[in-house]
Each structure stands twice: as C-alpha cells, then as structure tokens.
Motif scaffolding. Sequence first.
Motif, short mmCIF file in Angstrom:
data_model
loop_
_atom_site.label_atom_id
_atom_site.label_comp_id
_atom_site.label_asym_id
_atom_site.label_seq_id
_atom_site.Cartn_x
_atom_site.Cartn_y
_atom_site.Cartn_z
N VAL A 267 43.91 45.71 42.02
CA VAL A 267 44.08 44.89 41.27
C VAL A 267 44.64 43.53 42.15
CG1 VAL A 267 45.12 44.31 39.46
CG2 VAL A 267 44.65 46.31 39.13
N SER A 268 43.12 43.23 42.07
CA SER A 268 43.63 41.60 43.14
C SER A 268 42.58 40.75 42.44
CB SER A 268 43.31 42.02 44.37
OG SER A 268 42.47 42.29 44.77
N PRO A 269 42.69 39.50 43.32
CA PRO A 269 41.24 38.72 42.59
C PRO A 269 40.24 38.66 43.70
CG PRO A 269 43.69 37.76 44.25
CD PRO A 269 43.81 38.47 43.89
N PHE A 270 40.16 39.47 44.68
CA PHE A 270 38.74 39.68 45.66
C PHE A 270 37.91 41.00 44.07
CE2 PHE A 270 42.10 38.09 48.07
CZ PHE A 270 41.32 37.47 48.16
N PHE A 271 36.64 41.11 45.23
CA PHE A 271 35.83 42.00 44.77
C PHE A 271 35.48 42.58 44.83
CE2 PHE A 271 35.03 36.90 42.30
CZ PHE A 271 34.81 37.53 41.54
N PRO A 272 35.51 44.23 44.54
CA PRO A 272 35.10 46.10 45.59
C PRO A 272 33.84 45.31 45.89
CG PRO A 272 36.76 45.75 43.61
CD PRO A 272 36.64 43.81 43.35
N ASN B 32 37.20 37.73 38.36
CA ASN B 32 37.69 38.64 39.37
C ASN B 32 38.77 39.83 38.36
OD1 ASN B 32 40.87 37.84 39.22
ND2 ASN B 32 40.29 35.70 39.45
N PRO B 33 38.62 40.13 39.68
CA PRO B 33 38.97 41.78 38.26
C PRO B 33 40.69 41.73 38.27
CG PRO B 33 38.21 42.37 40.52
CD PRO B 33 38.12 41.17 40.76
N GLU B 34 41.60 41.08 38.76
CA GLU B 34 42.90 40.61 38.10
C GLU B 34 43.34 39.80 37.39
OE1 GLU B 34 47.07 38.82 39.77
OE2 GLU B 34 46.24 39.50 41.40
N ASP B 35 42.05 38.97 37.21
CA ASP B 35 43.01 38.00 36.20
C ASP B 35 41.21 38.23 35.12
OD1 ASP B 35 44.11 36.01 37.88
OD2 ASP B 35 42.24 34.95 38.01
N ASP C 40 44.24 50.60 30.44
CA ASP C 40 42.61 51.62 29.57
C ASP C 40 41.46 50.20 29.93
OD1 ASP C 40 43.20 52.72 28.26
OD2 ASP C 40 43.48 51.13 26.22
N LYS C 41 41.25 48.78 30.57
CA LYS C 41 40.55 48.36 31.22
C LYS C 41 40.83 47.69 32.47
CE LYS C 41 37.25 44.76 30.91
NZ LYS C 41 35.83 44.77 30.22
N GLY C 42 41.83 49.07 33.56
CA GLY C 42 41.85 49.39 34.27
C GLY C 42 40.82 50.43 35.55
N GLU C 43 41.00 51.06 34.47
CA GLU C 43 40.60 52.43 34.05
C GLU C 43 38.43 52.04 34.30
OE1 GLU C 43 41.82 56.49 33.41
OE2 GLU C 43 39.99 56.28 32.16
N GLN C 44 38.16 51.17 33.78
CA GLN C 44 37.17 51.48 33.19
C GLN C 44 36.68 50.20 34.56
OE1 GLN C 44 35.95 47.87 30.60
NE2 GLN C 44 34.04 49.67 29.32
N LEU C 45 36.65 49.54 34.70
CA LEU C 45 36.54 49.13 35.81
C LEU C 45 36.97 50.14 37.31
CD1 LEU C 45 37.36 45.31 35.24
CD2 LEU C 45 35.47 46.20 34.95
N GLY C 46 37.69 50.70 37.73
CA GLY C 46 37.96 50.98 38.47
C GLY C 46 38.56 50.59 39.07
N LEU C 47 39.97 50.39 38.49
CA LEU C 47 40.95 49.57 39.84
C LEU C 47 41.98 50.23 39.96
CD1 LEU C 47 40.14 46.15 38.12
CD2 LEU C 47 39.26 46.61 40.07
N ARG C 48 42.82 50.64 40.19
CA ARG C 48 44.21 51.01 40.60
C ARG C 48 45.15 49.82 40.82
NH1 ARG C 48 41.12 52.87 43.60
NH2 ARG C 48 41.71 52.87 45.84
#
Length: 332
Positions: free
Chosen positions: A129-134, A150-153, A25-33
């Motif tokens: 999904v990584s520690p780097f900011f898109p 960061n996105p992953e954490d 849910d959070k990943g989709e909200q942030l636009g992550l995969r």
Amino acid sequence: MAVPGGRTTDLDLASARSIVERAIDKGEQLGLRGGFAVVGASGALVTASRMDRGGAGGMARARSKAWISATQQIPSFEHLQRMGFVGEQVANGFKQCSPEARFPGAGGMPIRDPSGAVVAGVAASGATVSPFFPTDIAQENMIADGKPANPEDLVVHYAMGLPYVGQHGDDHKRWEISFGPFPDDPPAGRGNDPAPVAADQPEHRWAVSLADAVMERAQAAGVLVAISVVDHRGDPVQQDVMDGAPTAATFLADGVAAAAALMQVPSHVLAGRYQEPGTLAQLAALLPVPVLASPGGLPVSVDGRVVAGLGVGGPPPHVCAEIAQDALRSLS
C-alpha cells in the motif's frame, strides 16, 4: 456538570471500523497488503487494522499520518509541504512537540462530520500500500474517472466514499515508470468499482474477533478498555479503543501486548525476571517497540508456538489481565 460547546469530538469506534473495513475490502480487491489507521480529532487512536501479510511498520506510519490529518485538520500532504517551507528548525520543533507525527508522509486525510467539523483522520501504509504502481496489477484497476490513481490514495478515498484526488504528487510520472505512457484516450477505469467484502484475511478476522471478545467482557464488567493485538515481533495487527476509554489505555495495551509477544510470557512476569535496578530500562532500550511489565498482556500460542500478543489497558491492571484471559479462553 454540563460539557461546554466547542470541545473536540472524536469519531466513534463503529464508524471508524467501518471505514477501515472498506479500505481492506478495496485493498484485497486490488491485490494490495498494508495497514489502515483512524485517529480521532483529539489525537487519540480509535482503531487500526493490518491486512494479512501487511508488512511490519505500516501500522505505525499510517497512525502517524492519520494523527497529522486529524489534529492539524488538513491532508497530511499539505502538512508535509508546510514543513518543507518553514525550515528544518521549525519542522524538528514540530516533531518534538508532537512525537506522534514522527512520520510526516503524504496520504492522510481528515474525516469530517455532517457539519463539516473534523472528527478524525485516516491513513494507510504497508508492504504494497504505497503511491507506487505495482507492475503486476491490472492497469484498468489503477484508473479512476479516466485518470491514473495510485494504490494508497485510491484505497483511502474509496474507504471514505470520496472521489479520487491524488495526494502524492504526479501520478502520471509514476504510471510511466511502471507501465509506460498513459493512454491519450484512457478508459474511465475500474478504480472506483465497488469492492466485495474481503474473503482472504484470516489473521485479520481472528484479531478482530479477539478484540470483540475483549470488548464484550469489558462491557459486561462495566469498564472501558483499549485492545492491542500484535504479532510475535510486537508489530500491531489490530488496535481498538472503546468509546470513552481512558486516553492512556491505548499506550498501556500496546506496551503489555508487545511485552507478552516479544518475551513469550504474561507481561507482568518481566518485572520478576529483571529485578536489578536499571535492567528493565536497558531491556526497553534494546527492543524495537515499547514494553510494559504490568498485568494485562498475554502471549497467544498456536500449536505450542507463540504467534501473537494480546494487550488490554485502561482499568486496573489485574482487571485487564482477567479480561484478556477470559477473551482468549473464549476463542480457544
């Protein structure tokens, strides 16, 4: 026979799935995969899910980091620091003794029960999904409690219901690389905002439905199984282990699912195709993932094209094959 106290207890499947779904849910909200895995404190996989277009390899990396956090009972970042301190010989020895820790990256977190005992580990990895900011992500979504997150954490801590604590070193430095200097007077940010239920994950929902269909039929048959749904390359999309299933079931399900997906035939057919001594071993050495030439794995086709493999493991192989076939029919 009474079970002695003090034994290692793994998180149950329903609770583990709930954590993974919050991460999605959070990943989709942030636009992550990416992919997310929960491994029990014993080291046995409980569940893992890959978001749509989550990228190959992410599930394996997440599973490894979750294994480290679960079995060593510490964040995998701390384990990584320890391995750097003890020296190459000891670090290599750890990996040889613990092959499921083959990717010792940061980001895995231990999960504790109400008494404080570690019952599992959870981790994430994948395409974005990584520690780097898109660079194309909304900056306010990457701030939690006034700090860069960061996105992953962020996704992992949100899934666990914990305040954000970075696990990959200097978030400020990575923020500067993507966005420039962090504001001197930053807003609180929206990183911890509640995420709506993910609505754009059709492959994930299909894979979960298939796993549910397998478990429903296994329960009716009075057996406990592990389920693996993989893509046509053999990379996991959904993995679930029924509470109490044999520990070997996970590896068996993965092997027959990959065999069916990669070769586009029921997994047991491989034994008949490659009968010359040593040929199956040569085949296994060529492929990117382990395969098992035993009943229990079936290719999954859409419009005449194999798109996935389904594997069931745990009970006798012929029972696994029957359960897999019935589950596939139920969704056709």
